[in-house]
Scaffold this motif. Structure first.
Motif, PDB file in Angstrom:
ATOM      1  N   VAL A 119     -46.842  22.725  31.154  1.00  0.00           N
ATOM      2  CA  VAL A 119     -47.251  23.395  32.397  1.00  0.00           C
ATOM      3  C   VAL A 119     -48.504  22.718  32.965  1.00  0.00           C
ATOM      4  O   VAL A 119     -48.637  22.557  34.179  1.00  0.00           O
ATOM      5  CB  VAL A 119     -47.497  24.898  32.143  1.00  0.00           C
ATOM      6  N   ALA A 120     -49.422  22.307  32.085  1.00  0.00           N
ATOM      7  CA  ALA A 120     -50.668  21.684  32.548  1.00  0.00           C
ATOM      8  C   ALA A 120     -50.381  20.386  33.310  1.00  0.00           C
ATOM      9  O   ALA A 120     -50.994  20.110  34.339  1.00  0.00           O
ATOM     10  CB  ALA A 120     -51.589  21.409  31.362  1.00  0.00           C
ATOM     11  N   GLN A 121     -49.447  19.598  32.818  1.00  0.00           N
ATOM     12  CA  GLN A 121     -49.135  18.342  33.505  1.00  0.00           C
ATOM     13  C   GLN A 121     -48.503  18.609  34.863  1.00  0.00           C
ATOM     14  O   GLN A 121     -48.838  17.958  35.851  1.00  0.00           O
ATOM     15  CB  GLN A 121     -48.190  17.484  32.646  1.00  0.00           C
ATOM     16  N   LEU A 122     -47.596  19.571  34.915  1.00  0.00           N
ATOM     17  CA  LEU A 122     -46.977  19.891  36.207  1.00  0.00           C
ATOM     18  C   LEU A 122     -48.012  20.473  37.166  1.00  0.00           C
ATOM     19  O   LEU A 122     -48.022  20.161  38.355  1.00  0.00           O
ATOM     20  CB  LEU A 122     -45.844  20.887  36.013  1.00  0.00           C
ATOM     21  N   ALA A 123     -48.875  21.339  36.636  1.00  0.00           N
ATOM     22  CA  ALA A 123     -49.899  21.951  37.478  1.00  0.00           C
ATOM     23  C   ALA A 123     -50.880  20.901  37.992  1.00  0.00           C
ATOM     24  O   ALA A 123     -51.361  20.990  39.125  1.00  0.00           O
ATOM     25  CB  ALA A 123     -50.638  23.032  36.694  1.00  0.00           C
ATOM     26  N   SER A 124     -51.168  19.898  37.173  1.00  0.00           N
ATOM     27  CA  SER A 124     -52.093  18.848  37.632  1.00  0.00           C
ATOM     28  C   SER A 124     -51.451  18.067  38.773  1.00  0.00           C
ATOM     29  O   SER A 124     -52.117  17.723  39.753  1.00  0.00           O
ATOM     30  CB  SER A 124     -52.492  17.930  36.472  1.00  0.00           C
ATOM     31  N   ALA A 125     -50.138  17.809  38.677  1.00  0.00           N
ATOM     32  CA  ALA A 125     -49.448  17.138  39.783  1.00  0.00           C
ATOM     33  C   ALA A 125     -49.511  18.013  41.030  1.00  0.00           C
ATOM     34  O   ALA A 125     -49.729  17.510  42.150  1.00  0.00           O
ATOM     35  CB  ALA A 125     -47.994  16.868  39.384  1.00  0.00           C
ATOM     36  N   GLY A 126     -49.360  19.327  40.855  1.00  0.00           N
ATOM     37  CA  GLY A 126     -49.430  20.245  41.990  1.00  0.00           C
ATOM     38  C   GLY A 126     -50.805  20.251  42.623  1.00  0.00           C
ATOM     39  O   GLY A 126     -50.939  20.291  43.850  1.00  0.00           O
TER      40      GLY A 126
ATOM     41  N   LEU B 296     -43.735  17.932  30.901  1.00  0.00           N
ATOM     42  CA  LEU B 296     -44.844  17.033  30.601  1.00  0.00           C
ATOM     43  C   LEU B 296     -44.607  15.661  31.239  1.00  0.00           C
ATOM     44  O   LEU B 296     -45.477  15.110  31.927  1.00  0.00           O
ATOM     45  CB  LEU B 296     -44.943  16.912  29.077  1.00  0.00           C
ATOM     46  N   LEU B 297     -43.403  15.125  31.039  1.00  0.00           N
ATOM     47  CA  LEU B 297     -43.094  13.790  31.570  1.00  0.00           C
ATOM     48  C   LEU B 297     -43.056  13.797  33.096  1.00  0.00           C
ATOM     49  O   LEU B 297     -43.628  12.923  33.751  1.00  0.00           O
ATOM     50  CB  LEU B 297     -41.749  13.318  31.004  1.00  0.00           C
ATOM     51  N   LEU B 298     -42.387  14.807  33.643  1.00  0.00           N
ATOM     52  CA  LEU B 298     -42.266  14.907  35.093  1.00  0.00           C
ATOM     53  C   LEU B 298     -43.644  15.073  35.727  1.00  0.00           C
ATOM     54  O   LEU B 298     -43.977  14.418  36.726  1.00  0.00           O
ATOM     55  CB  LEU B 298     -41.369  16.103  35.426  1.00  0.00           C
ATOM     56  N   GLY B 299     -44.465  15.952  35.161  1.00  0.00           N
ATOM     57  CA  GLY B 299     -45.797  16.210  35.696  1.00  0.00           C
ATOM     58  C   GLY B 299     -46.674  14.975  35.635  1.00  0.00           C
ATOM     59  O   GLY B 299     -47.376  14.645  36.604  1.00  0.00           O
ATOM     60  N   TRP B 300     -46.629  14.282  34.522  1.00  0.00           N
ATOM     61  CA  TRP B 300     -47.448  13.073  34.380  1.00  0.00           C
ATOM     62  C   TRP B 300     -47.031  12.021  35.403  1.00  0.00           C
ATOM     63  O   TRP B 300     -47.878  11.435  36.091  1.00  0.00           O
ATOM     64  CB  TRP B 300     -47.292  12.515  32.961  1.00  0.00           C
ATOM     65  N   ALA B 301     -45.715  11.795  35.532  1.00  0.00           N
ATOM     66  CA  ALA B 301     -45.228  10.775  36.466  1.00  0.00           C
ATOM     67  C   ALA B 301     -45.634  11.139  37.898  1.00  0.00           C
ATOM     68  O   ALA B 301     -46.116  10.286  38.660  1.00  0.00           O
ATOM     69  CB  ALA B 301     -43.710  10.652  36.354  1.00  0.00           C
ATOM     70  N   ALA B 302     -45.468  12.412  38.250  1.00  0.00           N
ATOM     71  CA  ALA B 302     -45.799  12.835  39.615  1.00  0.00           C
ATOM     72  C   ALA B 302     -47.304  12.716  39.867  1.00  0.00           C
ATOM     73  O   ALA B 302     -47.732  12.243  40.927  1.00  0.00           O
ATOM     74  CB  ALA B 302     -45.334  14.275  39.831  1.00  0.00           C
ATOM     75  N   ALA B 303     -48.102  13.125  38.890  1.00  0.00           N
ATOM     76  CA  ALA B 303     -49.563  13.085  39.070  1.00  0.00           C
ATOM     77  C   ALA B 303     -50.057  11.659  39.240  1.00  0.00           C
ATOM     78  O   ALA B 303     -50.846  11.362  40.148  1.00  0.00           O
ATOM     79  CB  ALA B 303     -50.248  13.751  37.870  1.00  0.00           C
TER      80      ALA B 303
END
Lengths: 266, 191
Positions: free
Chosen positions: A44-51, A92-99
């Motif tokens: 969730v943290a990685q996705l939230a960071s991308a957001g 985690l992977l999706l969020g990191w890539a997007a961020a």
């Protein structure tokens, strides 16, 4: 090294914001560990960071972007009924890539990225404090009502899983809490406060109530130490906070002797 | 409290299973104040019947009627969820609303211990009690004698001889002494 900074009124608001989160994240971590979902915090943290970075590009306040993305991640997990670890790994992977993608292509996202990855607690304001108070208040109310259902699902799974409403409310609390926390403490300090104290007390606390008390104590003591260390050494909070949480967990008393029974009988 | 003799659940021509039926054509009536024992070899579907009473997705055919407001408590065979968990006996009982009053003295003394510090038999009896002393209308007990020593089995037999008024009990066991203690309705299940 400037010890006077510790008493500077400028840092009272950030200190209070972090203090609330340092008390709340270990509690959340205990319930996540109870459900075998401790990896959720990182996903969730990685996705939230991308957001949050996306929000910064669009002119949305970072704390709203982060909390919003955390809530969306929780809704996606709940709605798609993904298997837990796989869902968090994918987040985690999706969020990191997007961020990283947003950060690399938009200069506006760079400042937000520093807050998210370094943990720039000292630059947080009233909005962050209000958001921390909100997630703590709503989250505590949800956990008080959901406690029995969440715990029964672990110790008496034959009595049935928690209802959809309980699960959704819990997932939303996790999403919003993590989204707010990463904007203040940083991704890894948020993860450390949710994961380490719960991990430390799970095997040794004599009761759930004691586990809650001890996890919060580790979180608070480590946070105060990390805050002071980072301020005095003029460092971002994230790495100092993570180091302090790890040290706090390592230095915490073993407590095993108080758990009752003949150790090692099971 | 439900008056003794009240029908709490009735199943007709019930088939239970997962992808395909494990057991077909079961007729069952659960009555307040009575113990129904399901007997049969391993793999016959006894545990699945217990689960199907509470989970409609396991009912593949047939009809099940339940009294309005019916609450079912199921004691599963295994206790995996209690391992490595900071929960003590008193907290376990509170989760189902079970009262510690009536617990054997050898277990009352351990209520403040973590569950994973209890012996296998102590934990099993406490798990049993957390269902048996909770406000359920029907108590489904799947091998409640697992891991119990002679003292635990004696306490369980005494409980089965005088189960709580107003509740139906469904017992699955391979222990002949528990079947004898229950001494009421027996249903034999063949694979």
């Amino acid at each position: 090294m400037n010890v006077d900074l510790l008493f500077d009124p400028l840092f009272r608001l950030p200190f209070l914001t972090g203090l609330l989160l340092a008390a709340w994240l270990p509690v959340l971590g205990l319930y996540l560990r109870l459900r075998g979902e401790w990896l959720a915090v990182l996903g969730v943290a990685q996705l939230a960071s991308a957001g949050a970075l996306g929000g910064a590009v669009l002119g949305v306040p970072a704390v709203l972007g982060g909390a919003g993305a955390g809530v969306l991640a929780a809704l996606a997990k709940w709605g798609l009924k993904l298997s837990r670890d796989s869902a968090y790994a994918a987040m985690l992977l999706l969020g990191w890539a997007a961020a990283v993608g947003v950060m690399s292509n938009h200069p506006l996202a760079e400042h937000a990225a520093r807050a998210v990855f370094d943990g720039q607690l000292y630059f947080t304001g009233g909005g962050h404090l209000a958001a921390a108070l909100a997630v703590l208040g709503v989250g505590a109310a949800v956990l008080i009502r959901a406690h029995r259902a969440l715990m029964r699902a672990r110790v008496h799974p034959a009595l049935g899983p928690p209802g959809d409403g309980v699960r959704l409310a819990f997932d939303l609390v996790v999403g919003a809490s993590v989204g707010v926390a990463i904007l203040s403490l940083g991704v890894m300090a948020t993860f450390a406060l949710a994961f380490v104290p719960a991990w430390r007390v799970f095997g040794t606390a004599p009761s759930w109530r004691a586990a809650l008390r001890r996890a919060v104590a580790i979180g608070l003591i480590a946070y105060v130490a990390g805050f002071a260390l980072a301020l005095v050494l003029d460092q971002p909070f994230g790495p100092a906070g993570v180091a302090a949480v790890l040290a706090g967990a390592w230095l915490a008393p073993p407590w095993r002797g108080l758990a009752g029974g003949a150790s090692g009988t099971r | 409290m439900t008056p003794p003799g009240t029908v709490l659940l009735e199943a007709r021509d019930l088939s239970v299973g997962y992808d395909r039926p494990l057991l077909r054509g079961l007729n069952l009536q659960l009555v307040a104040g009575r113990v129904t024992t399901l007997l049969g070899p391993n793999g016959a579907g006894k545990s699945t019947v217990l689960r199907a009473l509470g989970e409609s997705r396991l009912r593949l055919a047939g009809r099940v009627w339940q009294r309005p407001g019916f609450r079912l408590g199921l004691l599963a065979q295994t206790a995996d969820g209690q391992i490595e968990l900071p929960l003590n006996g008193r907290e376990l009982l509170a989760l189902t609303g079970a009262s510690p009053a009536g617990l054997p003295p050898w277990l009352s003394a351990c209520l403040d211990w973590r569950l994973d510090r209890l012996s296998g038999g102590q934990l099993q009896y406490l798990r049993f009690w957390s269902i048996a002393a909770a406000p359920f209308d029907c108590l489904c007990l799947d091998e409640p004698g697992n891991n119990l020593d002679a003292r635990g089995l004696a306490a369980l037999r005494a409980w089965l001889q005088a189960p709580p008024h107003g509740r139906a009990v469904v017992l699955v066991t391979h222990d002949a002494s528990l079947v004898d203690a229950a001494r009421q309705d027996v249903i034999r299940i063949a694979p």
